[in-house]
Design a protein around this motif. Structure first.
Motif, PDB file in Angstrom:
ATOM      1  N   PRO A  85     -27.745 -23.498  65.332  1.00 33.25           N
ATOM      2  CA  PRO A  85     -27.448 -24.188  64.084  1.00 33.25           C
ATOM      3  C   PRO A  85     -26.849 -23.219  63.067  1.00 33.25           C
ATOM      4  CG  PRO A  85     -29.704 -24.573  64.785  1.00 33.25           C
ATOM      5  CD  PRO A  85     -29.149 -23.526  65.659  1.00 33.25           C
ATOM      6  N   GLU A  86     -26.064 -23.755  62.162  1.00 34.55           N
ATOM      7  CA  GLU A  86     -25.392 -22.916  61.179  1.00 34.55           C
ATOM      8  C   GLU A  86     -26.155 -22.816  59.875  1.00 34.55           C
ATOM      9  OE1 GLU A  86     -21.378 -24.164  60.702  1.00 34.55           O
ATOM     10  OE2 GLU A  86     -20.967 -24.117  62.840  1.00 34.55           O
ATOM     11  N   THR A  87     -27.130 -23.691  59.638  1.00 39.72           N
ATOM     12  CA  THR A  87     -27.861 -23.658  58.375  1.00 39.72           C
ATOM     13  C   THR A  87     -29.353 -23.476  58.632  1.00 39.72           C
ATOM     14  OG1 THR A  87     -28.212 -26.041  58.385  1.00 39.72           O
ATOM     15  CG2 THR A  87     -26.188 -25.226  57.317  1.00 39.72           C
ATOM     16  N   VAL A  88     -30.037 -23.101  57.579  1.00 36.99           N
ATOM     17  CA  VAL A  88     -31.489 -22.930  57.665  1.00 36.99           C
ATOM     18  C   VAL A  88     -32.162 -24.258  57.924  1.00 36.99           C
ATOM     19  CG1 VAL A  88     -33.556 -22.217  56.395  1.00 36.99           C
ATOM     20  CG2 VAL A  88     -31.460 -20.885  56.192  1.00 36.99           C
ATOM     21  N   ALA A  89     -31.692 -25.309  57.302  1.00 40.48           N
ATOM     22  CA  ALA A  89     -32.276 -26.632  57.501  1.00 40.48           C
ATOM     23  C   ALA A  89     -32.160 -27.065  58.963  1.00 40.48           C
ATOM     24  CB  ALA A  89     -31.592 -27.650  56.599  1.00 40.48           C
ATOM     25  N   ALA A  90     -31.047 -26.735  59.598  1.00 41.84           N
ATOM     26  CA  ALA A  90     -30.875 -27.080  61.008  1.00 41.84           C
ATOM     27  C   ALA A  90     -31.836 -26.296  61.881  1.00 41.84           C
ATOM     28  CB  ALA A  90     -29.425 -26.825  61.432  1.00 41.84           C
ATOM     29  N   TRP A  91     -32.125 -25.046  61.519  1.00 51.34           N
ATOM     30  CA  TRP A  91     -33.104 -24.258  62.272  1.00 51.34           C
ATOM     31  C   TRP A  91     -34.470 -24.900  62.191  1.00 51.34           C
ATOM     32  CZ3 TRP A  91     -32.646 -20.762  65.875  1.00 51.34           C
ATOM     33  CH2 TRP A  91     -31.502 -19.954  65.926  1.00 51.34           C
ATOM     34  N   ARG A  92     -34.784 -25.456  61.032  1.00 51.20           N
ATOM     35  CA  ARG A  92     -36.102 -26.076  60.823  1.00 51.20           C
ATOM     36  C   ARG A  92     -36.180 -27.468  61.440  1.00 51.20           C
ATOM     37  NH1 ARG A  92     -36.974 -24.322  54.570  1.00 51.20           N
ATOM     38  NH2 ARG A  92     -37.321 -22.111  54.980  1.00 51.20           N
ATOM     39  N   ALA A  96     -28.190 -30.898  59.197  1.00 52.89           N
ATOM     40  CA  ALA A  96     -27.342 -29.737  59.006  1.00 52.89           C
ATOM     41  C   ALA A  96     -26.491 -29.821  57.768  1.00 52.89           C
ATOM     42  CB  ALA A  96     -26.436 -29.545  60.213  1.00 52.89           C
TER      43      ALA A  96
END
Length: 96
Positions: A85-92, A96
């Motif tokens: 994922p490209e964003t922190v939210a996507a990691w969580r 995205a």
């Protein structure tokens, strides 16, 4: 007594013993008898226990992670690097 001083002391004693064995064997002549070998075995045993003790002092437990365990962090990451994922939210797991 600091650990570094203890290690320096053990190293110094080792170097002295090796130096005596190589350079002045007549000084170590009392250890040539059976009783001398028994005393030498006791000295070597105490010395080995000291080395084991130093090794035990040198080990330490890893502290707990500040933001979580390593296994939970590794589980959240994708196994395929191409799908990162490209964003922190996507990691969580969020959008995205």
């Amino acid at each position: 007594m600091g650990l570094s001083k203890l290690v320096a002391g053990v190293t110094g004693i080792t170097m002295m013993a090796v130096g005596l064995a190589i350079l002045d064997h007549s000084f170590l002549q009392p250890y040539d008898s059976v009783f001398g070998q028994l005393v030498l075995a006791i000295i070597v045993t105490i010395y080995a226990l000291g080395i084991i003790w130093l090794r035990k002092l040198a080990r330490f437990d890893m502290p707990q992670r500040l933001l979580g365990t390593a296994s939970s962090t590794a589980a959240a990451q994708p196994s395929n690097p191409a799908q990162e994922p490209e964003t922190v939210a996507a990691w969580r797991g969020g959008a995205a």
